[in-house]
Design a protein around this motif. Structure first.
Motif, PDB file in Angstrom:
ATOM      1  N   UNK A 183       0.818  -1.214   0.000  1.00 15.14           N
ATOM      2  CA  UNK A 183       0.000   0.000   0.000  1.00 15.14           C
ATOM      3  C   UNK A 183       0.854   1.267   0.000  1.00 15.14           C
ATOM      4  N   UNK A 184       2.161   1.097  -0.030  1.00 12.15           N
ATOM      5  CA  UNK A 184       3.117   2.218   0.033  1.00 12.15           C
ATOM      6  C   UNK A 184       2.911   3.051   1.296  1.00 12.15           C
ATOM      7  N   UNK A 185       2.595   2.377   2.384  1.00 10.88           N
ATOM      8  CA  UNK A 185       2.438   3.002   3.699  1.00 10.88           C
ATOM      9  C   UNK A 185       3.758   2.831   4.440  1.00 10.88           C
ATOM     10  N   UNK A 186       4.743   3.614   4.036  1.00  8.65           N
ATOM     11  CA  UNK A 186       6.105   3.444   4.534  1.00  8.65           C
ATOM     12  C   UNK A 186       6.212   3.792   6.015  1.00  8.65           C
ATOM     13  N   UNK A 187       5.496   4.794   6.450  1.00  2.26           N
ATOM     14  CA  UNK A 187       5.578   5.204   7.857  1.00  2.26           C
ATOM     15  C   UNK A 187       5.172   4.060   8.790  1.00  2.26           C
ATOM     16  N   UNK A 188       4.059   3.424   8.514  1.00  2.00           N
ATOM     17  CA  UNK A 188       3.604   2.297   9.340  1.00  2.00           C
ATOM     18  C   UNK A 188       4.564   1.130   9.222  1.00  2.00           C
ATOM     19  N   UNK A 189       5.052   0.864   8.019  1.00  2.00           N
ATOM     20  CA  UNK A 189       5.976  -0.247   7.809  1.00  2.00           C
ATOM     21  C   UNK A 189       7.280  -0.027   8.579  1.00  2.00           C
ATOM     22  N   UNK A 190       7.767   1.206   8.647  1.00  2.00           N
ATOM     23  CA  UNK A 190       8.984   1.494   9.412  1.00  2.00           C
ATOM     24  C   UNK A 190       8.778   1.211  10.895  1.00  2.00           C
ATOM     25  N   UNK A 191       7.657   1.657  11.421  1.00  2.00           N
ATOM     26  CA  UNK A 191       7.364   1.434  12.838  1.00  2.00           C
ATOM     27  C   UNK A 191       7.290  -0.066  13.137  1.00  2.00           C
ATOM     28  N   UNK A 192       6.601  -0.797  12.272  1.00  2.00           N
ATOM     29  CA  UNK A 192       6.470  -2.233  12.483  1.00  2.00           C
ATOM     30  C   UNK A 192       7.799  -2.955  12.322  1.00  2.00           C
TER      31      UNK A 192
END
Length: 123
Positions: free
Chosen positions: A92-101
């Motif tokens: 989904x190109x949700x990089x912010x959430x992916x970084x946190x996870x």
């Protein structure tokens, strides 16, 4: 006319869980959620004009998967589940959430694999 009204099938992440589930069942449920939400995640990433419904489906799926992952007791199984959620976020190109996870992954080899697959997360 109700004859032509199509009823939307319930999403897997909206189905109620009957009682407590074990770690193996939780990981399997997260895997199924991520597979089912993959198309919505790709639709969110594919176009700026994405429908509100697809974005909501992706966000609900990711939220439910994260809630289930927090309840997994085994560290390695939880890391694998979080890795699948990171894959969903990156679709989904949700990089912010992916970084946190990705920072929540404790196993070094899983974290290295995530960073190798998604170099944008190392920034």
């Amino acid at each position: 006319m109700k004859w032509f009204a199509t009823q939307q099938p319930a999403d897997i992440w909206d189905e109620p869980v009957q009682g407590p589930i074990g770690d193996i069942d939780a990981v399997a449920r997260i895997r199924n959620i991520c597979q089912a939400a993959g198309a919505s995640a790709e639709a969110v990433a594919g176009s700026a004009q994405t429908g509100k419904r697809e974005r909501e489906r992706y966000e609900r799926a990711a939220r439910v998967a994260m809630e289930i992952a927090m309840k997994i007791a085994d560290d390695l199984m939880r890391d694998d589940a979080v890795r699948r959620i990171v894959d969903l976020c990156m679709k989904a190109e949700d990089i912010k959430t992916a970084q946190i996870l990705s920072r929540a992954i404790q196993a070094g080899w899983i974290r290295e694999a995530v960073l190798r697959d998604y170099p944008a997360l190392s920034q």
